[in-house]
Write a protein that holds these residues in place. Sequence first.
Motif, short mmCIF file in Angstrom:
data_model
loop_
_atom_site.label_atom_id
_atom_site.label_comp_id
_atom_site.label_asym_id
_atom_site.label_seq_id
_atom_site.Cartn_x
_atom_site.Cartn_y
_atom_site.Cartn_z
N ALA A 18 0.88 -1.36 0.00
CA ALA A 18 -0.04 -0.03 0.00
C ALA A 18 0.77 1.36 0.02
O ALA A 18 0.78 1.99 -0.64
N HIS A 21 2.29 1.52 -3.45
CA HIS A 21 1.62 2.20 -4.16
C HIS A 21 1.14 3.56 -4.27
O HIS A 21 1.01 4.38 -5.20
N THR A 22 1.18 4.00 -3.14
CA THR A 22 1.32 5.53 -2.67
C THR A 22 2.29 6.15 -3.31
O THR A 22 2.06 7.22 -3.86
N SER A 125 -6.01 7.16 0.42
CA SER A 125 -6.39 5.93 -0.04
C SER A 125 -5.33 4.91 0.42
O SER A 125 -5.59 3.92 0.51
N GLY A 126 -4.12 5.11 0.32
CA GLY A 126 -2.97 4.37 0.86
C GLY A 126 -3.44 3.98 2.25
O GLY A 126 -3.20 2.86 2.65
N SER A 129 -6.36 1.75 2.37
CA SER A 129 -5.65 -0.01 2.35
C SER A 129 -5.14 -0.51 3.64
O SER A 129 -5.31 -1.71 3.79
N ILE A 130 -4.30 0.23 4.04
CA ILE A 130 -3.53 -0.27 5.36
C ILE A 130 -4.60 -0.77 6.38
O ILE A 130 -4.50 -1.58 6.89
#
Length: 186
Positions: A18, A21-22, A125-126, A129-130
């Motif tokens: 995550a 991706h961020t 968003s990151g 996800s976490i």
Amino acid sequence: MEEIQLYLEEAKELMQKAVNHTVAELLKIRAGKAMPNLLDGIMVAYYGSPTPLQQVASVTTPDARTLTIKPWERNLINEIERSIINSDLGLAPQNNGEIIILTIPPMTEERRRNLVKQAKNECESGKISIRTVRKETNESLRKLQKEGASEDEIKRAEDSVQKFTDSYSAKIDELLVKKEHEIMTV
């Protein structure tokens, strides 16, 4: 318990993904400086199939405000130019027959604020996800408890998951601070 360790390792791995991706998403947000990764999403029709720009041309930054694109095959120059014009970058390519020159305009205050907002959304968003990884891992751990794992072991594992969550969320917060500084620095 071995199963608990596996869940913890998987949680760590997914949380790191995550964060990664961020980082990748934040790189796409340009901060007024010419960077080759600005063109990462550009696809060029190469003999009829969409191909990433980096596979058909070299992209260089002669200075902080300019990108130059030199196609490996001269006949691609118009195709590359068309792809840039049709992208959502809002840049006007200049084509001299051999290379394409992109001049990155200085950003307005409003544009900077919008980019900061975009960066904050990517970071949120990151973090979501976490937190999702935390929730799913804790649910899996509770199932193990029902299957006979000791309450203490599960409690310790949940504490570890929370530490991971805090740690990886803090990494994303650091990324946001850096990106915000990069965007707002004129």
